[in-house]
Design an enzyme around this catalytic site. Structure first.
Site, PDB file in Angstrom:
ATOM      1  N   TYR A  58       0.871  -1.181   0.000  1.00  0.00           N
ATOM      2  CA  TYR A  58       0.000   0.000   0.000  1.00  0.00           C
ATOM      3  C   TYR A  58       0.907   1.231   0.000  1.00  0.00           C
ATOM      4  O   TYR A  58       2.078   1.182   0.390  1.00  0.00           O
ATOM      5  CB  TYR A  58      -1.000   0.002   1.149  1.00  0.00           C
ATOM      6  CG  TYR A  58      -0.492  -0.056   2.576  1.00  0.00           C
ATOM      7  CD1 TYR A  58       0.681   0.576   2.995  1.00  0.00           C
ATOM      8  CD2 TYR A  58      -1.241  -0.728   3.543  1.00  0.00           C
ATOM      9  CE1 TYR A  58       1.095   0.539   4.310  1.00  0.00           C
ATOM     10  CE2 TYR A  58      -0.825  -0.780   4.865  1.00  0.00           C
ATOM     11  CZ  TYR A  58       0.337  -0.138   5.235  1.00  0.00           C
ATOM     12  OH  TYR A  58       0.750  -0.175   6.545  1.00  0.00           O
ATOM     13  N   THR A  59       0.340   2.358  -0.460  1.00  0.00           N
ATOM     14  CA  THR A  59       1.184   3.535  -0.708  1.00  0.00           C
ATOM     15  C   THR A  59       1.355   4.449   0.499  1.00  0.00           C
ATOM     16  O   THR A  59       2.230   5.305   0.502  1.00  0.00           O
ATOM     17  CB  THR A  59       0.607   4.375  -1.852  1.00  0.00           C
ATOM     18  OG1 THR A  59      -0.706   4.849  -1.481  1.00  0.00           O
ATOM     19  CG2 THR A  59       0.503   3.557  -3.140  1.00  0.00           C
ATOM     20  N   GLU A  63       1.529  -1.461  -6.321  1.00  0.00           N
ATOM     21  CA  GLU A  63       1.195  -0.526  -5.246  1.00  0.00           C
ATOM     22  C   GLU A  63      -0.301  -0.215  -5.297  1.00  0.00           C
ATOM     23  O   GLU A  63      -0.858   0.035  -6.370  1.00  0.00           O
ATOM     24  CB  GLU A  63       1.990   0.775  -5.393  1.00  0.00           C
ATOM     25  CG  GLU A  63       3.475   0.637  -5.134  1.00  0.00           C
ATOM     26  CD  GLU A  63       3.826   0.799  -3.656  1.00  0.00           C
ATOM     27  OE1 GLU A  63       2.890   0.951  -2.844  1.00  0.00           O
ATOM     28  OE2 GLU A  63       5.033   0.784  -3.335  1.00  0.00           O
ATOM     29  N   HIS A  81       4.467  -7.062   1.049  1.00  0.00           N
ATOM     30  CA  HIS A  81       5.787  -6.485   1.331  1.00  0.00           C
ATOM     31  C   HIS A  81       6.262  -6.927   2.719  1.00  0.00           C
ATOM     32  O   HIS A  81       7.460  -7.143   2.929  1.00  0.00           O
ATOM     33  CB  HIS A  81       5.700  -4.955   1.246  1.00  0.00           C
ATOM     34  CG  HIS A  81       7.024  -4.294   1.063  1.00  0.00           C
ATOM     35  ND1 HIS A  81       7.184  -2.932   1.011  1.00  0.00           N
ATOM     36  CD2 HIS A  81       8.277  -4.796   0.926  1.00  0.00           C
ATOM     37  CE1 HIS A  81       8.460  -2.638   0.847  1.00  0.00           C
ATOM     38  NE2 HIS A  81       9.148  -3.755   0.789  1.00  0.00           N
TER      39      HIS A  81
END
Length: 334
Positions: free
Chosen positions: A47-48, A111, A158
């Site tokens: 996620y950003t 992302e 991640h």
């Protein structure tokens, strides 16, 4: 009579003339080696930790990090294609999974625009993902898996590949929906429930947990100590498979899920299937009455309410408990 010597002289001069060099290397494409494979082995989800404009600025115009795809959080989400799949994007940073280190070179990075989490008086609260985002993501993942022949266990977060410093995509990400779509493995609930009583009676030691986590693929210490690094990895595993409680404690349910994921069901020969069917009891036991699909949710007496479900991400209850690990740096800092 002088014609013959003249012709000989002309031929000699022509032979001494400079031959122009080739314009490029010469190739023969008639052969193809059998011993080769696709560069892409993994897909890594992030996620950003920011809104769409900032995400675009960081990933498209910045010089430090990038991703192959950026999934927007618009009403009708879509993907920005930022890096061609044939090229490496800088999304994974220091990372490890199984025999691979530095997964940038062997992965596709996706992302997802999402603010991540915020700290509140009640604890850390993670932002949900919209169902429209997840629907789009599943479509892209199926396409990537088909084109690159990605194994089922190689779609990762991640935090899976960097458990000591990352938490994305976080406990609000609906991994169960990816399992339902046949994209990731999932511990079958009846098998988890069957293992629970024995594990509750006699808990495995830390060495067992470390060995099982490493077998799945995590980079985890193998020292037999319940240190912070080991707790961080346990917490990441729990975040994916039991997001209702991810405190990094090596409990019986976590052990049951680990055991199921690392113990594939043996294949039944086709010739033995009818006999097995006739021998099966007409009424299944309570432990076997749950769904038997390998992509079924974890359901046990301890966590029937908290296991990841196929409901939209927006229905994830908040606040969720905070992970014990000091993994708070944003995605933008690899």
């Amino acid at each position: 009579m002088k014609i013959v010597p003249l012709l000989a002289l002309t031929a000699l001069v022509a032979g001494c003339a400079t031959v122009p060099p080739p314009q490029g290397p010469r190739f023969d494409h008639s052969l193809t080696a059998r011993a080769q494979s696709d560069r892409i082995k993994y897909v890594i989800l992030h996620y950003t930790v920011s809104d769409l404009p900032r995400s675009i600025n960081t990933l498209a115009h910045g010089t430090q990090v990038s991703a192959h795809y950026l999934l927007t959080d618009t009403e009708q989400p879509f993907f920005y294609t930022l890096v061609d799949e044939s090229r490496q994007s800088n999304h994974a940073g220091l990372s490890s999974w199984k025999i691979y280190n530095q997964l940038n070179s062997a992965s596709i990075g996706i992302e997802i625009v999402n603010p991540g989490f915020k700290e509140t008086p009640q604890g850390r609260v993670y932002a949900p993902f919209s169902q429209a985002q997840i629907d789009q993501l599943i479509l892209l993942l199926k396409d990537i898996v088909k084109r690159h022949n990605i194994p089922m266990g190689n779609i990762l977060g991640h935090n899976d590949i960097a458990p000591q410093r990352k938490q994305d995509p976080g406990p609000a990400f609906p991994w169960k929906q990816l399992a339902d779509a046949g994209l990731i493995p999932w511990p079958e609930p009846s098998r988890v429930a069957a293992r629970l009583p024995g594990l509750q009676e006699q808990m495995p030691d830390v060495v067992w947990f470390q060995r099982k986590l490493a077998e799945i693929g995590y980079a985890v210490p193998q020292n037999g100590e319940l240190d912070q690094a080991t707790r961080n990895v346990i917490s990441v595993f729990q975040t994916k498979y039991r997001p209702s409680l991810y405190d990094g404690t090596p409990d019986a349910e976590t052990a049951a899920m680990l055991d199921v994921l690392t113990s594939p069901v043996p294949a039944v020969p086709a010739s033995a299937a009818p006999d097995a069917a006739r021998a099966a009891p007409s009424t299944p036991s309570p432990a076997a009455q749950g769904p038997t699909n390998g992509a079924s949710p974890v359901s046990s007496p301890a966590a029937a309410q908290g296991a990841a479900s196929s409901t939209p991400a927006a229905t994830v209850p908040a606040p969720l408990p905070a992970a014990p690990a000091p993994v708070t740096e944003p995605t933008e800092s690899l």
